[in-house]
Design an enzyme around this catalytic site. Structure first.
Site, PDB file in Angstrom:
ATOM      1  CG  PHE A   7      -9.642  -9.213  11.850  1.00 47.62           C
ATOM      2  CD1 PHE A   7      -8.399  -9.709  12.236  1.00 47.62           C
ATOM      3  CD2 PHE A   7      -9.963  -9.204  10.492  1.00 47.62           C
ATOM      4  CE1 PHE A   7      -7.503 -10.183  11.297  1.00 47.62           C
ATOM      5  CE2 PHE A   7      -9.061  -9.682   9.547  1.00 47.62           C
ATOM      6  CZ  PHE A   7      -7.826 -10.173   9.953  1.00 47.62           C
TER       7      PHE A   7
ATOM      8  CE  LYS B 195     -16.998  -6.114   4.928  1.00 46.97           C
ATOM      9  NZ  LYS B 195     -16.289  -7.340   5.283  1.00 46.97           N
TER      10      LYS B 195
ATOM     11  CD  GLU C  90      -1.663  -2.414   1.621  1.00 51.59           C
ATOM     12  OE1 GLU C  90      -0.454  -2.627   1.906  1.00 51.59           O
ATOM     13  OE2 GLU C  90      -2.547  -3.290   1.749  1.00 51.59           O
TER      14      GLU C  90
END
Ligand code: FAD
Ligand code: TPP
Length: 582
Positions: free
Chosen positions: A112, A162, A50
């Site tokens: 996570f 998300k 990245e």
């Protein structure tokens, strides 16, 4: 129309005119990646790390002046972006980084791959956002792109949970205009300040323009040349200002600062007026602030008011876009002649103009400065050069004469090793018809060489010159000067770069003698795919001149004459060291 948050991301990018994004997928950004398949007109470049994505976005932005876009997942994907974001921040490069974040209900639970990336990047972004609702996405993107490229450009990060990507809301681009009441990129100087500046300019006897990155960012190349010519003022450039005035222009003095030309630094120290155009008086440029340009009045034209009087106290600060300010000033300043001053600077050049390169032994052996000078000649200087960080970067600045703006892309403020290869990928996507050269050291190249796989997958053509001196050269140079040649952790093993390149299905070449350079470079340029050329150069060569950190700007260490012993350098070091602040 109704859209998921994931779809909105791409709808927004389309409307911002984005054609290429650089990224790497993962769990928290998967909805966005899934939606990407519905938007084939945006090309996604799969990177290998990245950090590479952010440097590519940065290289894209610097080559084109348009916003570069990088995308990554949460946690490690986002933290891998940190170095690239900081690199863009220090050099005022407009990029937008999009990161996935864990679901909004999980935030703060050490879920996570959860990292507080807005917290982490707060000091290294111009602005950042955490978006937890789909309906906030359009406005956030419009603001982010506006902030990234307006005023003083810089990186903006958008972290999107998300669930915000997965939920559906009304997508109304027109209604989502930026709402940024506290953001004022349009501040302008008062007429009285212009008047004061004109008086100082018209009465100066020994003026010098300090042209920086702001010249390129604002597109003020024509105005700079006209101003210099009308007022007969010589122009010194910062590393990031190179190309802002053609190197061949009669009033172009060359680079200032730590590794700038001796006569440039001497001219600055003797000047009675400094005109700082879009540069921020970095410590690599000023040396010891207490003794910097002691006879000069100072005028600073700068878009970011926080830069005025930050490092160097100025007599007049003109806030505004450089091109606009110069357009205002140009009709007001008097036509002038400074023949005596220009002749004096010419005299200061003396033998030093080509002294360093001339004094290298012509033994057929490769010296980095020769290689870079040869590359410039063999390409007619018509390429975009992307350098890494270290000695080769400084030799490039000295020996590649930049005629065009945006023809040098380099990490200057953060000095990020590993920048060059990925940034060159970005530059190539921004300017596919241009020849792109990477000039990197053996150290920096090894930091991001995995991006050769990206290059192979994308089938793009870049030429890479690795200047292999077997050391972390610039650090070794500091150890030579200031640590009595104790080379701690600077000798460097490298892989066989030719075989390594071939493992990626690309062409590798090894050059060890000066006589091979021309034919090898010709062959590399003619090859349709990417070529990595390893130039094995003299191992313990040194970049001269050098102003030790914190020393007076004109206290330069010079290359000793060929017959002189190493002790000559040590004596020069000792002579300037008294004033050094570490
Ligand atoms: C190993 C190494 C050695 C180095 N040695 C040297 C050296 O010898 N000489 C040297 O010059 N540099 C050197 N540097 C780079 C140095 O550290 C600085 O990064 C560089 O000098 C900054 O140049 P700048 O101020 O022009 O650009 P930036 O840091 O990008 O600053 C640009 C300024 O222009 C302003 N601006 C932006 N847009 C506009 C606009 N539209 N209108 C008006 N103003 C605007 C910005 O607000 C900012 O203040 C070195 C770096 C490394 C890694
Ligand atoms: C990421 C990063 N780590 C460390 C440094 C400190 N540093 C500056 S120059 C340099 C040596 C660079 O060596 P190399 O890439 O071989 O280039 P050379 O100086 O030999 O041309 C190092 C380690 C840095 N600038 N960036």
């Amino acid at each position: 129309m109704k859209r998921t948050g994931a779809q909105m991301i791409w709808e927004c990018l389309l409307r911002e005119g984005v054609e290429t994004v650089f990224g790497y997928p993962g769990g928290a950004i998967l909805p966005a990646y899934d939606a990407m398949l519905e938007y084939p007109s945006i090309h996604h470049v799969l990177v290998r790390h990245e950090q590479g994505a952010t440097h590519m976005a940065d290289g894209y932005a610097r080559a084109s002046g348009r916003v570069g876009v990088a995308i990554a997942t949460s946690g490690p994907g986002a933290t891998n972006m940190v170095t690239g974001i900081a690199t863009a921040m220090l050099d005022s490069s407009p990029i937008v980084c999009i990161t996935g974040q864990v679901g909004s209900k999980l935030i703060g639970s050490d879920a996570f791959q959860e990292t507080d990336v807005t917290g982490v990047t707060l000091p290294i972004t111009k602005h950042n956002y955490l978006v937890t609702r789909a309906e906030d996405i359009p406005r956030t993107f419009r603001e982010a792109f506006y902030i990234a490229q307006s005023g003083r450009p810089g990186p903006v990060l958008i972290d999107i949970t998300k669930d915000a990507q997965q939920s559906t809301a009304e997508f109304d681009w027109e209604a989502a205009a930026p709402r940024l009441p506290g953001y004022r990129p349009d501040l302008r100087a008062l007429p009285s300040e212009y008047q004061r500046a004109v008086e100082l300019i018209n009465t100066a006897q020994r003026p010098v323009i300090l042209a920086g990155h702001g010249v390129l960012i604002s597109g003020a190349m024509r105005q700079l040349a006209e101003f210099a010519e009308k007022t007969s003022t010589p122009v010194a450039l910062t590393l990031l200002g190179l190309g802002g005035l053609p190197a061949s222009h009669a009033l172009n003095l060359g680079m200032m600062g730590m590794h700038g030309e001796a006569w440039v630094n001497n001219a600055i120290q003797e000047a009675d007026l400094l005109l700082a155009f879009g540069m921020r008086f970095d410590d690599r440029v000023t040396g010891n602030l207490k003794t910097y340009a002691p006879f000069a009045r100072k005028i600073h034209i700068e878009i970011d008011p926080s830069e005025l009087n930050k490092n160097v106290k100025v007599d007049v600060g003109l806030v505004g876009d450089l091109r606009e300010v110069l357009d205002e000033l140009l009709p007001e300043v008097a036509q002038n002649e400074h023949a005596g001053w220009l002749a004096h600077i010419d005299e200061m050049k003396g033998d030093s103009a080509v002294r360093d390169i001339q004094n290298l032994p012509d033994s057929g052996q490769l010296f980095a400065a020769h290689v870079i000078n040869d590359l410039w000649r063999l390409t007619n200087g018509e390429a975009i050069v992307v350098t890494d960080v270290g000695q080769h970067q400084m030799w490039e600045a000295q020996y590649w004469k930049h005629e065009q703006p945006r023809s040098l892309i380099t990490s200057a403020g953060l000095g990020t090793m590993g920048f060059a290869l990925p940034a060159a990928v970005g530059a190539k996507f921004a300017c596919p018809d241009q020849e792109v050269w990477v000039i990197a050291g053996d150290g920096g190249f090894q930091m991001t060489m995995a991006e050769l796989a990206t290059i192979a997958q994308e089938k793009i053509k870049i030429n890479v010159a690795i200047i292999n001196n077997g050391y972390l050269g610039m650090v070794r140079q500091w150890q030579e000067f200031f640590y009595e040649r104790r080379y701690a952790a600077t000798p460097l093993f490298s892989p066989d770069f030719v075989k390594l390149t071939e493992a990626f299905g690309l062409k590798g070449m090894l050059v060890t003698e000066r006589g091979q350079v021309k034919s090898a470079v010709d062959e590399a340029r003619a090859h349709p795919g990417t070529v990595v050329m390893e130039f094995r150069v003299e191992q313990e060569d040194t970049v001269f001149p050098m102003v030790p950190a914190g020393a007076d700007l004109n206290a330069m260490i010079r290359r000793p004459k060929p017959e002189a012993e190493v002790t000559a350098v040590q004596t020069e070091v000792a002579a300037v060291q008294t004033e050094v602040e570490w």
